[in-house]
Design a protein around this motif. Structure first.
Motif, PDB file in Angstrom:
ATOM      1  N   HIS A 115     -19.423 -16.779 -14.587  1.00 56.55           N
ATOM      2  CA  HIS A 115     -18.173 -17.363 -15.104  1.00 56.55           C
ATOM      3  C   HIS A 115     -17.489 -18.254 -14.065  1.00 56.55           C
ATOM      4  O   HIS A 115     -16.322 -18.604 -14.227  1.00 56.55           O
ATOM      5  N   THR A 116     -18.233 -18.609 -13.014  1.00 52.46           N
ATOM      6  CA  THR A 116     -17.656 -19.431 -11.943  1.00 52.46           C
ATOM      7  C   THR A 116     -17.191 -20.801 -12.454  1.00 52.46           C
ATOM      8  O   THR A 116     -16.127 -21.298 -12.082  1.00 52.46           O
ATOM      9  N   LYS A 117     -18.003 -21.398 -13.339  1.00 52.98           N
ATOM     10  CA  LYS A 117     -17.659 -22.732 -13.847  1.00 52.98           C
ATOM     11  C   LYS A 117     -16.378 -22.684 -14.685  1.00 52.98           C
ATOM     12  O   LYS A 117     -15.476 -23.514 -14.515  1.00 52.98           O
ATOM     13  N   GLU A 118     -16.284 -21.680 -15.553  1.00 52.76           N
ATOM     14  CA  GLU A 118     -15.097 -21.550 -16.407  1.00 52.76           C
ATOM     15  C   GLU A 118     -13.854 -21.314 -15.545  1.00 52.76           C
ATOM     16  O   GLU A 118     -12.770 -21.843 -15.819  1.00 52.76           O
ATOM     17  N   ALA A 119     -14.026 -20.493 -14.475  1.00 51.95           N
ATOM     18  CA  ALA A 119     -12.881 -20.194 -13.595  1.00 51.95           C
ATOM     19  C   ALA A 119     -12.390 -21.483 -12.920  1.00 51.95           C
ATOM     20  O   ALA A 119     -11.178 -21.732 -12.833  1.00 51.95           O
ATOM     21  N   ALA A 120     -13.324 -22.301 -12.447  1.00 51.73           N
ATOM     22  CA  ALA A 120     -12.930 -23.554 -11.779  1.00 51.73           C
ATOM     23  C   ALA A 120     -12.315 -24.533 -12.779  1.00 51.73           C
ATOM     24  O   ALA A 120     -11.365 -25.256 -12.461  1.00 51.73           O
ATOM     25  N   MET A 121     -12.848 -24.532 -14.023  1.00 52.81           N
ATOM     26  CA  MET A 121     -12.289 -25.442 -15.050  1.00 52.81           C
ATOM     27  C   MET A 121     -10.808 -25.144 -15.311  1.00 52.81           C
ATOM     28  O   MET A 121      -9.970 -26.035 -15.286  1.00 52.81           O
ATOM     29  N   VAL A 122     -10.519 -23.865 -15.575  1.00 49.90           N
ATOM     30  CA  VAL A 122      -9.123 -23.555 -15.921  1.00 49.90           C
ATOM     31  C   VAL A 122      -8.220 -23.672 -14.700  1.00 49.90           C
ATOM     32  O   VAL A 122      -7.041 -24.000 -14.830  1.00 49.90           O
ATOM     33  N   LYS A 123      -8.778 -23.438 -13.513  1.00 53.89           N
ATOM     34  CA  LYS A 123      -7.941 -23.490 -12.294  1.00 53.89           C
ATOM     35  C   LYS A 123      -7.504 -24.922 -11.963  1.00 53.89           C
ATOM     36  O   LYS A 123      -6.473 -25.126 -11.320  1.00 53.89           O
ATOM     37  N   TRP A 124      -8.270 -25.934 -12.387  1.00 54.79           N
ATOM     38  CA  TRP A 124      -7.726 -27.289 -12.169  1.00 54.79           C
ATOM     39  C   TRP A 124      -6.868 -27.722 -13.350  1.00 54.79           C
ATOM     40  O   TRP A 124      -5.826 -28.359 -13.174  1.00 54.79           O
ATOM     41  N   MET A 125      -7.291 -27.336 -14.564  1.00 56.17           N
ATOM     42  CA  MET A 125      -6.551 -27.832 -15.736  1.00 56.17           C
ATOM     43  C   MET A 125      -5.155 -27.223 -15.848  1.00 56.17           C
ATOM     44  O   MET A 125      -4.187 -27.929 -16.132  1.00 56.17           O
TER      45      MET A 125
END
Ligand SMILES: Cc1cc2nc3c(=O)[nH]c(=O)nc-3n(C[C@H](O)[C@H](O)[C@H](O)COP(=O)(O)OP(=O)(O)OC[C@H]3O[C@@H](n4cnc5c(N)ncnc54)[C@H](O)[C@@H]3O)c2cc1C
Length: 386
Positions: A312-322
Motif C-alpha cells: 500500500h506504499t503507492k496509495e499512501a504516497a498518493m494521498v499524502k501529496w493530494m
C-alpha cells in the motif's frame, strides 16, 4: 461519512471519537491554536477513551484495533482540531515501530504510557542538512562498553519542545553504508546533554515543533531497537500508516471548512437572494465535496489494504501529496467565500489552511511523495528514498 464496512465494535469507537470531538473539543480549536502545548489532562482523557493508539495490542495498553479504526479516530478528532489529532497520528506510527522492534521490557514500560496519553514520544529523523535525503543522516551513536554516546542535532521534530522521549535515528555505521548504517534508539529527553528548543511556527503551535541537541549523551545498550543498522527500514514501514492518517487529518479539516461554507452560502444574502442561488458559489463547493469524498475513499481503501497485509506504499504516497495540497486550496477558497468575515481570527479558515499546509512538508514533502508514486509505478530510477 458512512463507512459501511465497519463492524459494530468499530462503529462504537467511531461514535466515541466523534462524541469526544463534539463535546470536549467543540469550538476550542482557535483558542488552543495559540497554546504552546496540548493540555495534559485532555491527552489523558483521550487515553482513557482509547483514542490515542488503539492499534497497539491489548497486552501493551491498546486494543489491537485495525489501521482503518485509527483512521476513523484521526478523522473525527481533526474535524474539530487538527492539532489534537496529531497525537493519534504520531503515537500509532511510533508505537507501532516500538511494538514491532523493541525489547519486551521496553514495550511493557513504554507502550501503555503512550496509549494512556502520559508519554509523548517524538520521531527524530530530520537533521539540519536536510530531511528529504533522510537516510544520509549524520547524528552519531558511538559504541562504548556500556552502550552508546550520542552527538548531533535533530531538527524540525514534531513534539520537539513537548516530548518526553525520542525515537532517534542515529548513525552507527559508516556514512558510505547510507541507510544500512542507521540504527534506532529510544532516548529519554531528560538525560544530561539533551537540549530541546521550540520553533516560532506559523501553525500547529500546540504541537511544539523544534530541534533536539545531543551533546555527549550516554545511553545504555537496551535503548537500541532491534539490531544495529536496521533503523531506517523500520521507520519507513511505519510511514505508510502515518501518511494515510495525515491525509485524513487534512481531509477532515478541509471538510469542516466546506460544511461551514455550505451553510454560509445559504444564510448570506447578496443582490436580494442567498449566495447559494448563484452557481458560481455552489459549483466550487460541489467540487470540494467530491474531491474530499474521493480522497477519503482512497485513504480507507489503503488502510484496509494495510490491514490485509497487501502492498500500500503507492496509495499512501498518493494521498499524502493530494490531501495537504487539495486541503490547503479548498480551505483557501472557503475563506474567500466568507468574504471579509473569512479574513479574520473570528473564523477558523486561515488557521486551518496554515495547519494543513504544514503537512505538505512534514512526513515527507509532496515532491518526495510523487517520487515514490513514480518509483512504485515504474521501478527505481536510482534514487534511494526507501
Ligand atoms: C509540520 C512538520 C512536522 C515535521 N515533523 C517531523 C518529525 O516529527 N520528525 C522528523 O524527523 N522530521 C519532521 N519534519 C521535517 C520534515 O520531514 C522535513 O522538513 C521534510 O522531510 C523535508 O526536508 P527539508 O525541510 O530539509 O527539505 P529539503 O530536503 O532540503 O528539500 C527542500 C525542497 O526540495 C524538494 N526536494 C528535495 N529533494 C527533491 C527531489 N529529489 N525531487 C524534487 N524535489 C525535491 C523538497 O520537496 C522541498 O520542497 C516535519 C516538518 C514539518 C513542516
Amino acid at each position: 461519512m458512512t463507512l459501511p464496512w465497519l463492524s459494530e465494535e468499530e462503529l462504537f469507537i467511531k461514535e466515541v471519537a466523534e462524541r469526544f470531538a463534539r463535546e470536549r473539543l467543540g469550538d476550542s480549536y482557535m483558542e488552543r491554536s495559540k497554546q504552546e502545548e496540548l493540555e495534559p489532562e485532555l491527552l489523558r482523557e483521550m487515553g482513557e477513551l482509547g483514542l490515542i493508539a488503539p492499534t497497539i495490542s491489548e497486552e501493551y495498553g491498546g486494543i489491537g484495533a485495525s489501521s482503518v479504526v485509527q483512521g476513523v479516530i484521526c478523522e473525527a478528532l481533526a474535524y474539530a482540531d487538527i492539532n489534537v489529532s496529531y497525537i493519534a497520528m504520531t503515537t500509532p506510527l511510533i508505537g507501532g515501530v516500538i511494538e514491532q522492534h523493541g525489547s519486551e521490557d521496553m514495550k511493557a514500560d513504554i507502550l501503555p504510557r503512550m496509549a494512556a496519553g502520559e508519554l509523548i514520544v517524538q520521531l527524530g529523523l530530520t537533521e539540519p542538512r536536510g530531511g528529504s535525503d533522510a537516510a544520509n543522516l549524520k547524528l552519531k551513536a558511538t559504541k562504548t562498553d556500556d552502550g552508546y554516546i550520542l552527538n548531533g542535532e535533530k531538527t524540525s521534530i514534531t513534539w520537539g519542545a513537548n516530548g518526553h522521549m525520542c525515537l532517534l535515528f542515529a548513525r552507527t555505521g559508516p556514512e558510505s553504508a547510507a541507510a544500512h548504517g542507521v540504527s534506532a534508539f529510544l532516548v529519554p529527553l531528560d538525560l544530561p546533554g539533551v537540549t530541546c528548543t521550540r520553533f516560532d511556527d506559523v501553525g500547529s503551535r500546540p504541537v511544539g515543533r523544534g530541534s533536539v541537541f545531543f551533546d555527549d549523551v550516554e545511553i545504555p545498550k537496551t535503548a537500541l531497537l532491534g539490531k544495529e543498522g536496521e533503523g531506517f527500514t523500520k521507520v519507513m514501514e511505519g510511514f505508510d500508516l502515518s501518511r494515510f492518517l495525515i491525509a485524513l487529518q487534512c481531509v477532515a479539516t478541509a471538510q469542516a471548512s466546506v460544511n461551514e461554507t455550505w451553510q454560509y452560502v445559504q444564510d448570506r444574502e447578496v443582490f436580494g437572494r442567498p449566495l447559494a442561488k448563484f452557481q458560481g458559489t455552489t459549483f466550487p463547493l460541489a467540487e470540494h465535496d467530491s474531491k474530499l469524498a474521493a480522497l477519503r475513499a482512497l485513504c480507507y481503501q489503503g488502510l484496509a489494504m494495510r490491514d490485509k497485509g497487501m502492498p500500500h506504499t503507492k496509495e499512501a504516497a498518493m494521498v499524502k501529496w493530494m490531501a495537504p495540497k487539495w486541503g490547503t486550496d479548498i480551505i483557501h477558497e472557503c475563506l474567500v467565500q466568507h468574504g471579509h468575515y473569512g479574513w479574520g481570527h473570528e473564523m477558523p479558515h486561515m488557521q486551518r489552511m496554515i495547519d494543513v499546509m504544514g503537512l505538505q512538508i512534514g512526513d515527507g514533502t509532496s515532491h518526495i511523495m510523487k517520487t515514490i508514486v513514480a518509483r512504485e509505478t515504474i521501478g527505481s530510477i536510482g534514487v534511494a528514498y526507501k
